[in-house]
Each structure stands twice: as C-alpha cells, then as structure tokens.
Scaffold this motif. Structure first.
Motif, short mmCIF file in Angstrom:
data_model
loop_
_atom_site.label_atom_id
_atom_site.label_comp_id
_atom_site.label_asym_id
_atom_site.label_seq_id
_atom_site.Cartn_x
_atom_site.Cartn_y
_atom_site.Cartn_z
N TYR A 65 0.82 -1.22 0.00
CA TYR A 65 0.00 0.00 0.00
C TYR A 65 0.86 1.26 0.00
CZ TYR A 65 0.85 0.99 4.98
OH TYR A 65 1.42 1.32 6.19
N ILE A 66 0.22 2.38 -0.23
CA ILE A 66 0.91 3.68 -0.28
C ILE A 66 0.19 4.65 0.64
CG2 ILE A 66 1.49 5.65 -1.76
CD1 ILE A 66 1.21 3.71 -4.18
N ARG A 67 0.96 5.28 1.52
CA ARG A 67 0.38 6.31 2.38
C ARG A 67 1.30 7.52 2.39
NH1 ARG A 67 -2.03 10.26 4.42
NH2 ARG A 67 -2.29 10.47 6.65
N ASN A 68 0.79 8.64 1.94
CA ASN A 68 1.56 9.88 1.94
C ASN A 68 0.85 10.97 2.70
OD1 ASN A 68 3.80 9.07 0.27
ND2 ASN A 68 2.30 8.93 -1.39
N ASN A 69 1.59 11.66 3.55
CA ASN A 69 1.05 12.79 4.29
C ASN A 69 1.34 14.10 3.57
OD1 ASN A 69 0.15 11.95 7.32
ND2 ASN A 69 1.68 10.56 6.50
N CYS A 79 -0.76 0.86 8.53
CA CYS A 79 -1.15 2.22 8.88
C CYS A 79 -2.03 2.18 10.13
CB CYS A 79 -1.90 2.86 7.72
SG CYS A 79 -2.31 4.57 8.07
N ASP A 126 10.11 14.51 1.68
CA ASP A 126 8.82 14.95 1.11
C ASP A 126 8.49 16.33 1.64
OD1 ASP A 126 8.61 13.68 3.60
OD2 ASP A 126 6.61 12.88 3.23
N ILE A 157 5.51 15.19 7.71
CA ILE A 157 5.36 14.37 8.91
C ILE A 157 6.77 14.19 9.48
CG2 ILE A 157 5.50 12.22 7.56
CD1 ILE A 157 3.53 10.96 9.58
N ASN A 184 7.53 4.17 -1.84
CA ASN A 184 7.62 3.60 -0.49
C ASN A 184 8.90 4.03 0.24
OD1 ASN A 184 6.18 1.01 -2.20
ND2 ASN A 184 5.10 1.81 -0.43
N ARG A 195 14.65 4.36 4.19
CA ARG A 195 13.54 4.62 5.10
C ARG A 195 13.76 3.87 6.41
NH1 ARG A 195 7.78 2.28 3.49
NH2 ARG A 195 7.31 3.30 5.47
N ALA A 220 2.62 2.42 11.08
CA ALA A 220 3.69 2.65 10.10
C ALA A 220 4.08 4.11 9.98
CB ALA A 220 3.28 2.09 8.75
N SER A 221 3.33 5.00 10.63
CA SER A 221 3.72 6.42 10.61
C SER A 221 5.05 6.64 11.32
CB SER A 221 2.63 7.28 11.24
OG SER A 221 2.33 6.81 12.54
N SER A 281 7.59 4.81 10.63
CA SER A 281 8.59 4.32 9.68
C SER A 281 8.81 5.34 8.57
CB SER A 281 8.15 2.96 9.12
OG SER A 281 8.13 2.00 10.15
N LYS A 295 9.82 7.67 5.59
CA LYS A 295 10.27 7.40 4.22
C LYS A 295 11.21 8.52 3.76
CE LYS A 295 5.92 6.97 2.44
NZ LYS A 295 4.90 6.52 1.45
N TYR A 316 -2.21 10.27 15.24
CA TYR A 316 -1.59 9.02 15.72
C TYR A 316 -1.63 8.89 17.24
CZ TYR A 316 -0.31 9.29 10.90
OH TYR A 316 -0.38 9.43 9.54
N1 LIG Z 1 8.51 10.91 4.97
C1 LIG Z 1 7.35 10.28 5.19
N2 LIG Z 1 7.34 9.12 5.83
C2 LIG Z 1 6.19 8.46 6.07
C3 LIG Z 1 4.95 9.01 5.66
C4 LIG Z 1 4.97 10.24 4.95
O1 LIG Z 1 3.94 10.79 4.54
N3 LIG Z 1 6.19 10.85 4.74
N4 LIG Z 1 3.78 8.36 5.96
C5 LIG Z 1 3.84 7.44 7.09
C6 LIG Z 1 2.63 6.64 7.22
S1 LIG Z 1 1.31 7.38 7.99
C7 LIG Z 1 2.57 5.35 6.80
S2 LIG Z 1 1.20 4.40 7.08
C8 LIG Z 1 3.72 4.72 6.12
C9 LIG Z 1 3.31 4.21 4.76
O2 LIG Z 1 4.36 3.57 4.12
P1 LIG Z 1 4.20 3.09 2.62
O3 LIG Z 1 3.68 4.24 1.81
O4 LIG Z 1 5.53 2.63 2.20
O5 LIG Z 1 3.18 1.96 2.62
O6 LIG Z 1 4.81 5.61 5.93
C10 LIG Z 1 5.04 6.51 6.98
N5 LIG Z 1 6.24 7.27 6.70
#
Ligand SMILES: Nc1nc2c(c(=O)[nH]1)N[C@H]1C(S)=C(S)[C@@H](COP(=O)(O)O)O[C@H]1N2
Ligand SMILES: [Mo]
Length: 442
Positions: A116-120, A169, A223, A235, A264, A269, A277-278, A280, A282, A303
């Motif tokens: 999955y993909i999650r971007n803030n 997430c 980001d 984030i 990802n 990361r 996963a927030s 973790s 990226k 969170y």
């Molecule tokens: N730099 C950065 N790291 C981030 C995020 C982000 O938006 N920016 N989103 C977080 C959240 S809320 C989640 S759930 C996971 C999603 O990882 P994925 O996109 O590799 O699945 O990354 C986390 N790390």
C-alpha cells in the motif's frame, strides 16, 4: 486546507472532475469558466500551478476550454497508476494514498507491487532523487557526535540485516467507524509484510554516540508539506529509545532484494515493524536523538488514541490522548476472495495472515456462523519477530447459500480480536475487528 487528507473533502483530481468539472476547475486551479460556453479564465497563479503539474508552459492556454481535466493528467500513467504498483485501490491522488485488496495480500512476502501507499505530503519527485548524493544526518540534543553519512557509507560501514516486518497504517480499518472518522477511508488493505534489508538503527546510533539523556529518535524525510511551506515537514515522527534500539528496527534501503520503490521511501527509510507505520519514515534525510519525546509534525493530535474509553463522537483534549505504540492483534483472510462462489461438497481452504504488533500470534479461529462456533486454524510460527504468520484451515459448508467467513486471531498474551469495531476514537485508529468475507456456496 487541513494537512490531513480526507476522501470526503479532498477526493483527488479525477473524482473531483467526475463530480463537477466546473467546480473542480475552480477548486484546483482557480479557473472560472462559463458552464455553457466552457470558456475558461485561468489566472496567473492557476496557470503557473497547472504548468507545474503538466511539466511545462501551456502554449495555447488562452484557448484551453474550462471544466476539462488536462488530458496529460487524465490519460498518463499519472496519479492513478503509480508505476510498479498493481491492483491497488486509490483513495485519493493529492497526495497519493492507495490500499491493497485482501486477496492480493495472499503472498507470504508482500511483493512491492502490492504494498500500500500512504503519503502525508508531496513525495520527492522521483527524477530529483540522486542516490549518489543522498545523505543521512544524525544529530540532536542527545547525540554525542553529530555525523552525516552518505548512503554508500551507511551500506559499507554497517552489517546488513534482513527481516520480514509488518507495516500497517494506524488508520487501517478506519472506514468502519461510526460516527465516521475523518482521514483516508481505509478498509483492510493498508498493511503488508515485505522483506526489508538495511542496517540497524542501533548500530548507526552507536557510531554517533547516544547520551544518557536520550529519550526519542525523530525522523525527517525529503517529502514536502501539502501547503508548500518549505519550513514545515509533511510528517516528522519517531520512536522511543527502547523501540529504536531493537534488533529489527532498520534503516532500510532494500525491499524483497531490490531497491525500495520510489513511493515507499527510496532510497532510505526507517522500518519499525509492529508499530503504526507512521513511525517508519520514508525518504529519510535526518534523524534527531532527542532528550524528550520528539515534537515533530504529527506527533501530537494525529496518531494518538484516548487514554480511556470514550462515547463514540467524543472529542478529547490532547492531554487525554496517548501516542499509539504497538499495534493490536489482527488477521486478514486472503483466500477466498470476498464474493467468490464455492462448489458445495469439497472442503474450502480458508487462509490468510495474522500479526500482533510487538507480540506473536498464538491462535487463529475461523467461523462461518457469525461467531457462534469457531474452528481452529493451523498457524505457522513467524519467520522472525514482527513478521506476520500464515494460517490456514479447511472449512466444510452444510448447505448451499450465502456465508460470511470470519477470522479471529489471539495474541500470545491471550488477547483476541473483537468481532465488532472496538474503541471509537476521533481519528479512527486501531480498528482490529475480525475480517469478514462473503461467499456463495452453490
Ligand atoms: N517521509 C514520510 N514518511 C512516512 C509518511 C509520509 O507521509 N512521509 N507516511 C507514514 C505513514 S502514515 C505510513 S502508514 C507509512 C506508509 O508507508 P508506505 O507508503 O511505504 O506503505 O509511511 C510513513 N512514513
Ligand atoms: Mo499511516
């Protein structure tokens, strides 16, 4: 606009144009147009924004009709088909958030195309990522010797470790909360368990020296904030020292034996399995060893969950909320897929995965009579700590008709998944209710 993305308020380019092209035009580009003639009036800043999105000046912009999604965005492999991903369901595209249907999570090791993909915020532009020049800065009040490592130095100076780690997430399952919680309306697929390779965060921190005052490690990524404000991060969360120093907490540069996918977190990361996963981060550029709980973007407000149970709909003050740490016990049915038809007579193999944050899963049970009776599944041990566990069970059906297959995991401390949605909270975190799939027996 609020930094949190919400399907209701920010459905993304395509959905907005599908709903009302004239209104979408105005909301996204500030382009006003006559709904009858479609004559559009794009102001200077709207024109600049559109040119940026399209990758160059729009030569005949004065002739461009209003209420029309630019063809490059509509047809290109653009926002709705991130290269390298396959079968994901996109929740929105500004920024991109997408989940994986349960049946595509059947593999023991989640392939990159199904993560999955999650971007803030807005991810760094792929073409701008220069791996040869990428650096990670380590500093902070509780760091003895601030240092900057190139990616190459990180890879060459520290031992590589490979683990399968679940990232999920914190808002996975949010769509089931009632009253609804704002944010991405994840169903069950904001989770995966790829095989990550990297160096231990602990080893890197030891090389810099961490003082006794150390409380937390915060992260910063490449980001950018949705507002475009360069001083804000999208984030910036992190980990208390205990989790930061665990064997399995990695600064990962590879997934399933290949470079991380761009979306990802390529090229580097954090991966801390079992926690929302927030944590973790990226596209990692900087870590700060703090002498207090990190106070980066989305450490407070997001969170967090209530410290005590609340009536659905209750909004609490931040001091009545606590930061989510280990995720609760959970399971996923990956076979059969919901909606499948099964031939009566033969037993059906029902299978999936189960995981329980920092803990292991002890039992998985399956019911086809809405929880009245349960059959115990065979459950494998995790390949390593914090990996999900495969389970399977053969189920026979007494007669033809519609059934719901439910799965319920129990963690090593005896705590079970609930059958109904647990603990309402305003942001819709930690829904670990039993996964259900509907099937026809014919
Ligand atoms: N730099 C950065 N790291 C981030 C995020 C982000 O938006 N920016 N989103 C977080 C959240 S809320 C989640 S759930 C996971 C999603 O990882 P994925 O996109 O590799 O699945 O990354 C986390 N790390
Ligand atoms: Mo998340």
């Amino acid at each position: 606009m609020k930094s949190r993305s919400s399907t209701a308020k920010d459905p993304g380019l395509h959905a907005a144009y599908a709903k009302d092209p004239i209104a979408a035009d105005e909301a996204i580009w500030g382009r006003k147009s006559d709904p009858v003639t479609r004559r559009g009036f794009l102001g200077k800043s709207g024109l600049a924004a559109m040119a940026a999105a399209l990758g160059g000046p729009i030569v005949f912009s004065d002739k461009m009709p209003g209420g029309l999604i630019p063809a490059a965005l509509a047809q290109a492999p653009g926002p709705f088909a991130i290269p390298g991903k396959d079968g994901l369901v996109y929740l929105n595209d500004r920024p991109v958030n997408a989940e994986t249907p349960a049946a595509l999570l059947d593999d023991e090791v989640t392939p990159a195309k199904h993560l999955y993909i999650r971007n803030n915020g807005h991810p760094p532009v792929e073409a701008d990522i220069d791996v040869a020049k990428w650096t990670l800065r380590i500093e902070g009040e509780a760091c003895q010797k601030a240092r900057t490592f190139t990616l190459k130095e990180l890879k060459e100076s520290f031992t590589h470790h490979t683990y399968r780690l679940v990232i999920e997430c914190g808002g996975n399952g949010r769509s089931e909360f009632n009253p609804p919680a704002t944010g991405n309306q994840w169903t069950v697929g904001a989770v995966g368990c790829p095989e990550w390779t990297g160096v231990r965060l602990r080893d890197v921190l030891e090389a810099c020296g961490v003082t006794e005052a150390a409380v937390y490690v915060g992260y910063y990524g490449a980001d950018t904030h949705l507002s475009g404000d360069p001083k804000k991060s999208a984030i910036s969360r992190g980990l208390p020292m205990k989790k930061a120093l665990e064997d399995e907490t990695l600064l990962a540069f590879a997934m399933n034996g290949e470079d991380l996918p761009w979306i990802n977190g390529h090229p580097l990361r954090l991966v801390a399995g079992g926690w929302p996963a927030s944590v973790s981060g990226k596209w990692l550029t900087r870590l700060v060893v703090r002498d207090r709980v990190h106070d980066g973007e989305k450490m407070v407000g997001s969170y967090m969950v209530p410290k005590f149970p609340v009536q659905p709909g209750t909004q609490l003050a931040d001091e009545d909320m606590k930061i989510i740490e280990s995720m609760p016990v959970k399971s996923l049915i990956t076979r059969p897929a919901s909606g499948e038809t099964h031939e009566k007579g033969e037993a059906l193999e029902v299978r999936g995965h189960a995981w329980a944050g920092d803990l292991a899963v002890k039992e998985v049970w399956v019911s086809i009579d809405y929880g009245a009776t349960w059959k115990r599944a065979e459950l494998k041990a995790p390949v390593n700590r914090l990996a999900w566990q495969r389970w399977a069970v053969a189920i026979e059906f007494p007669q033809v008709g519609y059934y719901e297959v439910w799965a319920r995991a129990v963690d090593e401390k005896g705590v079970s998944q609930p059958m109904v949605v647990p603990g309402w909270n305003s942001h819709g975190y930690l829904n670990n209710a039993c996964h259900r799939v509907g099937i026809q027996v014919a």
